[in-house]
Design a protein around this motif. Structure first.
Motif, PDB file in Angstrom:
ATOM      1  N   LEU A  91      49.886  45.103  44.176  1.00 40.39           N
ATOM      2  CA  LEU A  91      48.775  44.315  43.617  1.00 40.39           C
ATOM      3  C   LEU A  91      47.974  43.616  44.712  1.00 40.39           C
ATOM      4  N   MET A  92      48.666  43.199  45.759  1.00 40.39           N
ATOM      5  CA  MET A  92      47.957  42.624  46.906  1.00 40.39           C
ATOM      6  C   MET A  92      47.007  43.660  47.508  1.00 40.39           C
ATOM      7  N   ARG A  93      47.526  44.863  47.716  1.00 37.18           N
ATOM      8  CA  ARG A  93      46.699  45.935  48.314  1.00 37.18           C
ATOM      9  C   ARG A  93      45.510  46.245  47.416  1.00 37.18           C
ATOM     10  N   HIS A  94      45.779  46.235  46.123  1.00 31.77           N
ATOM     11  CA  HIS A  94      44.753  46.514  45.141  1.00 31.77           C
ATOM     12  C   HIS A  94      43.643  45.447  45.190  1.00 31.77           C
ATOM     13  N   ALA A  95      44.047  44.206  45.224  1.00 33.78           N
ATOM     14  CA  ALA A  95      43.066  43.105  45.275  1.00 33.78           C
ATOM     15  C   ALA A  95      42.261  43.180  46.562  1.00 33.78           C
ATOM     16  N   HIS A  96      42.961  43.469  47.653  1.00 32.36           N
ATOM     17  CA  HIS A  96      42.292  43.564  48.952  1.00 32.36           C
ATOM     18  C   HIS A  96      41.313  44.736  48.980  1.00 32.36           C
ATOM     19  N   ALA A  97      41.742  45.859  48.437  1.00 31.41           N
ATOM     20  CA  ALA A  97      40.883  47.051  48.431  1.00 31.41           C
ATOM     21  C   ALA A  97      39.611  46.787  47.631  1.00 31.41           C
ATOM     22  N   ARG A  98      39.750  46.132  46.483  1.00 34.64           N
ATOM     23  CA  ARG A  98      38.563  45.842  45.672  1.00 34.64           C
ATOM     24  C   ARG A  98      37.648  44.832  46.376  1.00 34.64           C
ATOM     25  N   ALA A  99      38.252  43.842  47.009  1.00 37.16           N
ATOM     26  CA  ALA A  99      37.438  42.814  47.669  1.00 37.16           C
ATOM     27  C   ALA A  99      36.694  43.388  48.864  1.00 37.16           C
ATOM     28  N   THR A 100      37.382  44.232  49.658  1.00 40.84           N
ATOM     29  CA  THR A 100      36.731  44.771  50.849  1.00 40.84           C
ATOM     30  C   THR A 100      35.739  45.876  50.496  1.00 40.84           C
ATOM     31  N   ALA A 101      35.863  46.423  49.290  1.00 39.64           N
ATOM     32  CA  ALA A 101      34.927  47.479  48.887  1.00 39.64           C
ATOM     33  C   ALA A 101      33.510  46.942  48.732  1.00 39.64           C
ATOM     34  N   LEU A 102      33.393  45.666  48.455  1.00 39.17           N
ATOM     35  CA  LEU A 102      32.081  45.095  48.158  1.00 39.17           C
ATOM     36  C   LEU A 102      31.533  44.334  49.362  1.00 39.17           C
ATOM     37  N   PRO A 103      30.381  44.775  49.890  1.00 38.96           N
ATOM     38  CA  PRO A 103      29.795  44.036  51.022  1.00 38.96           C
ATOM     39  C   PRO A 103      29.438  42.602  50.590  1.00 38.96           C
ATOM     40  N   GLY A 104      29.590  41.668  51.522  1.00 39.39           N
ATOM     41  CA  GLY A 104      29.299  40.259  51.225  1.00 39.39           C
ATOM     42  C   GLY A 104      27.913  40.055  50.638  1.00 39.39           C
ATOM     43  N   ALA A 105      26.932  40.765  51.177  1.00 42.60           N
ATOM     44  CA  ALA A 105      25.555  40.587  50.695  1.00 42.60           C
ATOM     45  C   ALA A 105      25.441  41.002  49.240  1.00 42.60           C
ATOM     46  N   LEU A 106      26.191  42.040  48.847  1.00 45.79           N
ATOM     47  CA  LEU A 106      26.155  42.497  47.454  1.00 45.79           C
ATOM     48  C   LEU A 106      26.828  41.471  46.537  1.00 45.79           C
TER      49      LEU A 106
END
Lengths: 504, 504
Positions: A91-106
């Motif tokens: 679940l940690m990896r999952h949360a991290h993957a979703r968070a890093t998938a989205l650029p900060g500007a978006l």
């Protein structure tokens, strides 16, 4: 007050260090939860702008902590043994993957567009003027499509599924579409039949108010307590839109009182108490870890609906409740008879507003939204064409067209606040609630006899073990499988509807 | 909701970037302020442990942001023009210097020792058992001495002064000691004289309750509103210990109601409203910057006391208030006559408890604590010898010895929570309040005539310009100088006491 992380002995493994990092993020999330509650239940209007800054700052810091380079390194290095820890790391990896998938500007553009649209939507709904919100909603949809594309690229899911996953992990459109199609078929026959059966029964006797608000408050506190809410770890307050907020050790539910109606506050409190018990029952030794959180929005809704719809509206409990209401509010005795309460509170009625819908027609409201939001995210439906598509789809499902957009595509906040992929949770939750109730009745002797005495403990004890205490160890389907012996099976919900609405 | 920092155009100067960084830290401080208020006014007991974690995490993050290496670089590089910006940059450097002076391990050990001591102190005070808290307080003092040494090394101030500076910048023991010595001399003569004059006057007629709490609440809201509190940006709630919390755009004051007493809640609310107006009147265009904050604890106390002690207990306002109370609560008319309210609420009485003290004897309580805490930090007084030193000092100042430690050195939370150097603020605030009131009366025509009609606007308008709107641009002495033409001058306070208590 102790500080968040021990400083003396640094955690020795990558996984232990990750737990500390995620606990810190979760603690920021707790602060946000309390501030959200305050904004809805306590804050004077002049505090809104500052509160927006506080929440945005906390969200920004959480995001920074989650996407920090060290997090990726630790996640790559970490190993975890045992079922709970393994699930937690995943679940940690999952949360991290979703968070890093989205650029900060978006992320930022999305937050801004959602906030702008939500503000305009309030005016647009009040004026029933879709044109006013249309360009804002178009921008929200455009950004949600970007979000969906970015999440899709990172997760391998289809774009709309990638949004759905944010609300209920492991459930995609392909899981939902056939269930909803079957329900549509079922409803086409069931609704006229339920209406016909209902028409043959005696008309319900209205409960005659006024119902003094202090007495309602006392009743709501008492009933929430009976269901199992411990006010050493909870509050019940008022807000415009009832909700369950706060954190597992300090859960905050709200409702709305009017002197004219008893049902609104009372049934609302029972619903929110179901949510609250889930939070309270989450595994404390996994607190502030992903695996210690609730298993998703559909799972959450199953817990509010099993209390409100399954248990509290059961014949058994209505018998108890009727006596209590007659005591507390007096008036015509016949009105508080359980048969009459059942006629009042289990009444089927086609209507335009989702939140007012009965449990038989509610899924139709959800099915409509599910199809429309898929089309919006998929690009097959333009925002400009939404009102027409809504009205057409609504007519096909419930046989009547909304008289205006306020009672049509403007009624819900969700899309106007950027929530796409959420709506299916309501009906998945209703179905899971029926399935869990059936399993609980089979597993726990005397469950209904207890409800008839106002005692929820046999039911909630079972839920605590099978659902609440499981945290996010299992996905939605596996949670149901472990609790009921099968994945989501809508036939239990249909059997429940059959018993309640389709049997003479 | 908008995000905290603009992402598109990065601030172009080191100073602008620092403003963004400090705004972020201040926003975290806002979140902490709201969570502190909630803990005191709303939180169920079961939420305490989680709340401790939330506050510690936010404090830890704020500290990290403040001591980050980039902060030192930017501070070294930054320049600011104009009075406000120059003051702001200086305050940034000051905050950074103090934060970096303290090693993280010391900050953490201090937080833990304070929390442990505070918990034990509650039991020790209830049992009047100093021995129970003594080892905990000894550890707190030991760590405060370490803190003082570290801050002294970084600032060049004497150790105790370095602690004082944390509450009221620019004021040290050398400023306070002669003022307090003079007051001690004054009091030795004034107190018996005031008692003698009082004894010759008619005995006050007690206000006869019960005073229904809902009526008291309505009165307190009305009076806070009259003083100038705008409930679109404020709340008034209940807590065990009344306080003013929240943030400038959303200020939260609390009080405590009992049916037996009207004065406790009402005068308490007037006091907290004074604090609240200061927060509300801080310069909005410097919000979330150091220069936009209140000018220190003594300045803050001057604003609560100018409302509670100077304005609300003036003959002018008591005349208005008496009429309003007679209307609201009825009973014996003579009791609500302004002369009688003055006899009740401006009564001199030697007592052991600081928070119950009248304004003439209050400074004696502060003087005792000021001397003892200097000796504790200086190492001349051991914690084991505190009760004896307390009782001896108290007898010398007020001519009677406390019957037990609960009414002696155990009565205040401050030291047991690690607050050393704070106490002088109460009396500096009382003196500043008298000085400001005198200046306001001279500058604003019709101030008392307005108070006689329940209208605080002439006074608060002047305070907004001279005090609230100045933020932290000026230190305590310069603030007074700009507002009244001179630095702190205790003779205005003594003249006020002379008028009120020493004139036949």
């Amino acid at each position: 007050m102790s500080t968040a992380a021990p400083s003396t002995a640094a955690p020795s493994t990558a996984y232990e260090r990750l737990k500390t990092r995620f606990a810190r993020i979760a603690t920021l999330g707790e602060a946000q939860a309390m501030l959200h509650w305050d904004a809805a239940a306590m804050m004077p209007p002049g505090g809104a702008e500052s509160r927006g800054e506080q929440l945005a700052t906390l969200a920004g810091l959480s995001h920074e902590l989650l996407v920090a380079p060290v997090m990726a390194e630790e996640l790559a290095a970490a190993t975890a043994e045992g079922e709970w820890d393994a699930a937690n790391l995943e679940l940690m990896r999952h949360a991290h993957a979703r968070a890093t998938a989205l650029p900060g500007a978006l992320v930022e553009a999305t937050a801004r567009a959602n906030a702008a649209c939500e503000t305009v939507w309030r005016e647009a709904r009040a004026a029933s003027d879709f044109a006013r919100v249309q360009p804002y909603l178009a921008e929200v949809v455009r950004l949600q499509r970007e979000n969906a594309a970015a999440l899709s690229a990172a997760t391998g899911l289809a774009p709309y599924d990638a949004l759905m996953e944010g609300y209920q992990r492991g459930i995609g459109a392909a899981d939902v579409a056939p269930i909803f199609a079957a329900y549509e078929t079922f409803l086409a026959e069931a609704l006229p039949r339920a209406e016909e059966i209902q028409a043959r029964r005696p008309a319900p006797i209205a409960l005659r108010g006024p119902f003094p608000v202090p007495a309602q408050k006392a009743l709501c506190h008492e009933m929430a307590g009976r269901v199992g809410l411990d006010f050493a770890h909870a509050r019940l307050d008022e807000s415009l839109h009832p909700f369950c907020g706060g954190i597992p050790t300090d859960v905050r539910i709200t409702t709305r009182y009017t002197e004219e109606s008893l049902a609104q506050a009372l049934l609302g409190v029972l619903h929110e108490t179901g949510h609250a018990l889930y939070e309270r029952g989450l595994p404390a030794h996994h607190a502030r870890q992903p695996v210690g959180e609730a298993a998703g929005m559909a799972a959450h809704e199953s817990q509010s609906l099993i209390i409100e719809m399954q248990a509290a509206r059961s014949d058994a409990f209505l018998g108890f409740l009727g006596g209590r209401l007659a005591e507390g509010f007096g008036g015509e005795t016949a009105a508080y008879a359980p048969e009459n309460l059942a006629r009042l509170w289990r009444r089927v009625e086609r209507g335009f507003i989702r939140v007012d819908a009965d449990e038989l027609t509610y899924p139709a409201h959800v099915i409509l939204r599910f199809r429309l939001e898929q089309a919006l995210i998929g690009g097959e439906l333009a925002v400009a064409d939404l009102p027409g598509a809504w009205n057409e789809g609504f007519s096909r499902l419930l046989g009547m067209g909304p008289p205006d957009d306020a009672r049509g595509c403007l009624q819900d906040i969700h899309w106007h606040d950027g929530a796409f992929g959420y709506f299916p949770s309501y009906t998945l939750g209703a179905m899971a609630a029926a399935q869990l109730m059936r399993a609980a009745r089979a597993a726990v002797p005397g469950l209904d006899e207890a409800l008839a005495k106002g005692d929820f403990a046999p039911l909630t004890g079972w839920l605590r073990e099978k659902v609440h205490g499981q945290g996010s160890r299992l996905g939605f389907q596996d949670l149901l499988r472990a609790a009921t012996g099968k994945p989501l099976d809508p036939s239990d919900f249909m059997a429940h509807l059959n018993d309640r609405y389709l049997t003479d």
